[in-house]
Design a protein around this motif. Structure first.
Motif, PDB file in Angstrom:
ATOM      1  N   ALA A  22     -41.032  54.639  52.710  1.00  0.00           N
ATOM      2  CA  ALA A  22     -42.095  53.762  53.336  1.00  0.00           C
ATOM      3  C   ALA A  22     -42.333  54.027  54.751  1.00  0.00           C
ATOM      4  CB  ALA A  22     -41.165  52.466  53.488  1.00  0.00           C
ATOM      5  N   LEU A  23     -41.421  54.823  55.232  1.00  0.00           N
ATOM      6  CA  LEU A  23     -41.716  55.377  56.739  1.00  0.00           C
ATOM      7  C   LEU A  23     -42.828  56.343  56.812  1.00  0.00           C
ATOM      8  CD1 LEU A  23     -41.184  55.138  59.581  1.00  0.00           C
ATOM      9  CD2 LEU A  23     -39.237  56.894  59.312  1.00  0.00           C
ATOM     10  N   ILE A  24     -42.855  57.160  55.766  1.00  0.00           N
ATOM     11  CA  ILE A  24     -44.025  58.593  55.793  1.00  0.00           C
ATOM     12  C   ILE A  24     -45.126  58.030  54.905  1.00  0.00           C
ATOM     13  CG2 ILE A  24     -42.100  60.231  56.166  1.00  0.00           C
ATOM     14  CD1 ILE A  24     -42.380  60.783  53.197  1.00  0.00           C
ATOM     15  N   ALA A  25     -45.077  56.869  54.109  1.00  0.00           N
ATOM     16  CA  ALA A  25     -46.220  56.778  53.167  1.00  0.00           C
ATOM     17  C   ALA A  25     -47.508  56.643  53.827  1.00  0.00           C
ATOM     18  CB  ALA A  25     -45.911  55.462  52.494  1.00  0.00           C
ATOM     19  N   PRO A  26     -47.786  55.883  54.815  1.00  0.00           N
ATOM     20  CA  PRO A  26     -49.159  55.876  55.351  1.00  0.00           C
ATOM     21  C   PRO A  26     -49.885  57.223  55.822  1.00  0.00           C
ATOM     22  CG  PRO A  26     -47.770  54.229  56.585  1.00  0.00           C
ATOM     23  CD  PRO A  26     -46.818  55.083  55.642  1.00  0.00           C
ATOM     24  N   GLY A  27     -49.071  57.825  56.497  1.00  0.00           N
ATOM     25  CA  GLY A  27     -49.474  59.412  56.789  1.00  0.00           C
ATOM     26  C   GLY A  27     -49.613  60.042  55.881  1.00  0.00           C
ATOM     27  N   LEU A  28     -48.686  60.103  54.910  1.00  0.00           N
ATOM     28  CA  LEU A  28     -48.729  61.179  53.655  1.00  0.00           C
ATOM     29  C   LEU A  28     -50.106  60.833  52.767  1.00  0.00           C
ATOM     30  CD1 LEU A  28     -47.679  63.214  51.915  1.00  0.00           C
ATOM     31  CD2 LEU A  28     -45.879  61.490  51.018  1.00  0.00           C
ATOM     32  N   LEU A  29     -50.353  59.339  52.610  1.00  0.00           N
ATOM     33  CA  LEU A  29     -51.289  59.032  51.717  1.00  0.00           C
ATOM     34  C   LEU A  29     -52.782  59.577  52.298  1.00  0.00           C
ATOM     35  CD1 LEU A  29     -50.244  55.485  50.602  1.00  0.00           C
ATOM     36  CD2 LEU A  29     -50.845  57.409  49.184  1.00  0.00           C
ATOM     37  N   ILE A  41     -56.315  59.506  62.538  1.00  0.00           N
ATOM     38  CA  ILE A  41     -55.427  58.712  63.375  1.00  0.00           C
ATOM     39  C   ILE A  41     -55.663  56.963  63.301  1.00  0.00           C
ATOM     40  CG2 ILE A  41     -55.254  58.126  65.774  1.00  0.00           C
ATOM     41  CD1 ILE A  41     -55.858  60.800  66.592  1.00  0.00           C
ATOM     42  N   PHE A  42     -56.810  56.739  63.008  1.00  0.00           N
ATOM     43  CA  PHE A  42     -57.093  55.286  62.933  1.00  0.00           C
ATOM     44  C   PHE A  42     -56.927  54.643  61.506  1.00  0.00           C
ATOM     45  CE2 PHE A  42     -59.938  56.254  66.586  1.00  0.00           C
ATOM     46  CZ  PHE A  42     -59.471  55.516  67.596  1.00  0.00           C
ATOM     47  N   GLY A  43     -57.082  55.582  60.577  1.00  0.00           N
ATOM     48  CA  GLY A  43     -56.694  55.203  59.130  1.00  0.00           C
ATOM     49  C   GLY A  43     -55.126  55.011  58.965  1.00  0.00           C
ATOM     50  N   VAL A  44     -54.401  55.839  59.453  1.00  0.00           N
ATOM     51  CA  VAL A  44     -52.821  55.947  59.489  1.00  0.00           C
ATOM     52  C   VAL A  44     -52.530  54.630  60.302  1.00  0.00           C
ATOM     53  CG1 VAL A  44     -50.865  56.841  59.976  1.00  0.00           C
ATOM     54  CG2 VAL A  44     -52.628  58.294  58.920  1.00  0.00           C
ATOM     55  N   GLY A  45     -53.159  54.348  61.528  1.00  0.00           N
ATOM     56  CA  GLY A  45     -52.850  53.194  62.315  1.00  0.00           C
ATOM     57  C   GLY A  45     -53.100  51.973  61.822  1.00  0.00           C
ATOM     58  N   ALA A  46     -54.181  51.813  60.792  1.00  0.00           N
ATOM     59  CA  ALA A  46     -54.296  50.538  60.260  1.00  0.00           C
ATOM     60  C   ALA A  46     -53.319  50.197  59.146  1.00  0.00           C
ATOM     61  CB  ALA A  46     -55.740  50.598  59.532  1.00  0.00           C
ATOM     62  N   VAL A  47     -52.890  51.336  58.506  1.00  0.00           N
ATOM     63  CA  VAL A  47     -51.850  50.863  57.334  1.00  0.00           C
ATOM     64  C   VAL A  47     -50.493  50.557  58.138  1.00  0.00           C
ATOM     65  CG1 VAL A  47     -50.617  51.911  55.386  1.00  0.00           C
ATOM     66  CG2 VAL A  47     -53.155  52.445  55.906  1.00  0.00           C
ATOM     67  N   GLN A  48     -50.088  51.325  59.141  1.00  0.00           N
ATOM     68  CA  GLN A  48     -48.840  51.106  59.909  1.00  0.00           C
ATOM     69  C   GLN A  48     -48.770  49.668  60.344  1.00  0.00           C
ATOM     70  OE1 GLN A  48     -48.695  54.639  62.327  1.00  0.00           O
ATOM     71  NE2 GLN A  48     -47.501  55.761  61.043  1.00  0.00           N
ATOM     72  N   ALA A  49     -49.891  49.460  61.151  1.00  0.00           N
ATOM     73  CA  ALA A  49     -50.142  47.881  61.618  1.00  0.00           C
ATOM     74  C   ALA A  49     -50.044  47.014  60.620  1.00  0.00           C
ATOM     75  CB  ALA A  49     -51.487  47.895  62.296  1.00  0.00           C
ATOM     76  N   ILE A 107     -48.179  47.145  57.948  1.00  0.00           N
ATOM     77  CA  ILE A 107     -46.836  47.251  57.430  1.00  0.00           C
ATOM     78  C   ILE A 107     -45.840  46.487  58.402  1.00  0.00           C
ATOM     79  CG2 ILE A 107     -44.750  48.605  57.237  1.00  0.00           C
ATOM     80  CD1 ILE A 107     -46.910  50.824  56.080  1.00  0.00           C
ATOM     81  N   ILE A 108     -46.081  46.770  59.820  1.00  0.00           N
ATOM     82  CA  ILE A 108     -45.192  45.977  60.560  1.00  0.00           C
ATOM     83  C   ILE A 108     -45.681  44.683  61.281  1.00  0.00           C
ATOM     84  CG2 ILE A 108     -44.305  48.324  61.555  1.00  0.00           C
ATOM     85  CD1 ILE A 108     -46.287  48.043  63.872  1.00  0.00           C
ATOM     86  N   GLY A 109     -46.871  44.231  60.604  1.00  0.00           N
ATOM     87  CA  GLY A 109     -47.445  42.926  60.719  1.00  0.00           C
ATOM     88  C   GLY A 109     -48.220  42.623  62.101  1.00  0.00           C
ATOM     89  N   GLY A 162     -47.869  44.054  50.871  1.00  0.00           N
ATOM     90  CA  GLY A 162     -49.036  43.380  51.924  1.00  0.00           C
ATOM     91  C   GLY A 162     -49.802  44.520  52.578  1.00  0.00           C
ATOM     92  N   SER A 163     -49.702  45.831  52.426  1.00  0.00           N
ATOM     93  CA  SER A 163     -50.612  46.751  53.116  1.00  0.00           C
ATOM     94  C   SER A 163     -51.467  47.308  52.148  1.00  0.00           C
ATOM     95  CB  SER A 163     -49.662  47.859  53.815  1.00  0.00           C
ATOM     96  OG  SER A 163     -48.884  48.591  52.915  1.00  0.00           O
ATOM     97  N   TYR A 164     -51.469  47.054  50.863  1.00  0.00           N
ATOM     98  CA  TYR A 164     -52.366  47.792  50.024  1.00  0.00           C
ATOM     99  C   TYR A 164     -53.881  47.325  50.301  1.00  0.00           C
ATOM    100  CZ  TYR A 164     -48.166  48.756  47.179  1.00  0.00           C
ATOM    101  OH  TYR A 164     -47.123  49.293  46.865  1.00  0.00           O
TER     102      TYR A 164
END
Length: 242
Positions: free
Chosen positions: A68-75, A195-203, A205-207, A145-147
């Motif tokens: 779950a930690l690496i998923a946004p960047g990996l995808l 950068i912004f794509g990964v940032g959107a998914v990470q945001a 995830i953490i709400g 919630g991040s899909y």
């Protein structure tokens, strides 16, 4: 009737109002038809995307917390590289059969015809990658919630990737085996989208709020739509005419 008189109706047909839209849609349909005939090339990005996402849990760790930690960047990185696979053939087939030179001689703006080819590329590459990503996100234990944010971010980001990548594809179309050079040219342009794509998914995830990240992706797409078609047209002229 002379040959010049016979050609007049055709010229009038392309110059009449709506002729640009007709040329755009005709180019779009032609490219999509040709891509469907090359099903192997069409499915390669999706297969690559799925293989990368499938192998990473085996090579790193099956723990859900780690995945779950690496998923946004990996995808996002896998989607970026998968889209890059199909860029080299965006203009090369037309270059090999002479269709690209006919595009340069067409009465319609080359920027519009190039944009039609980019739209076809995105519809058959970027759009499927965005739709498949949530299914692969399940394998990486991506929070439920991040899909939606993942799909929306990939839809916006992949369109920008196609537009930016087409500039490099146009510059290298006349170079044999220019795939490596293409990657070197356009990867720096992809970094803001990544950068912004990964940032959107990470945001998501953490709400935290995702609006700012999605707005930046939308701004990058708007800038790409405004500038990339003209850059593609100029690059094609440089590649063909020298």
């Amino acid at each position: 009737m002379t040959q010049g008189q016979k050609a007049t109706p055709a010229i009038a047909e392309t110059a009449r109002p709506g002729g640009l839209w007709i040329a755009f849609t005709a180019t779009l349909k032609r490219d999509m038809t040709l891509m469907f005939r090359r099903r192997g090339e069409l499915i390669n990005p999706l297969v690559f995307f799925a293989l990368v996402i499938t192998l990473f849990p085996i090579g790193i760790s099956p723990e859900r917390e780690v995945l779950a930690l690496i998923a946004p960047g990996l995808l996002w990185v896998a989607a970026l590289l998968a889209a890059l696979l199909s860029l080299d053939s965006l203009f090369r087939t037309d270059y090999d059969d002479g269709s690209l030179e006919q595009m340069l001689l067409a009465p319609q703006p080359l920027a519009a015809l190039g944009l039609a080819k980019v739209v076809a590329h995105w519809l058959l590459t970027g759009l499927p990658l965005a739709l498949v990503a949530p299914l692969l996100g399940v394998m990486l234990a991506l929070p439920a919630g991040s899909y939606g944010v993942l799909v929306l971010a990939l839809l916006l980001g992949s369109a920008s990737l196609s537009l930016m990548g087409a500039i490099g594809a146009a510059l290298t179309v006349g170079i044999a085996r220019g795939g490596v050079l293409l990657s070197l040219l356009i990867l720096p342009l992809y970094i803001p989208v990544l950068i912004f794509g990964v940032g959107a998914v990470q945001a998501a995830i953490i709400g935290e709020g995702v609006a700012a990240h999605l707005a930046m992706l939308g701004a990058l797409l708007a800038a790409s739509l405004l500038l990339a078609p003209w850059a593609i047209a100029a690059s094609l002229r440089i590649s063909i005419n020298g």
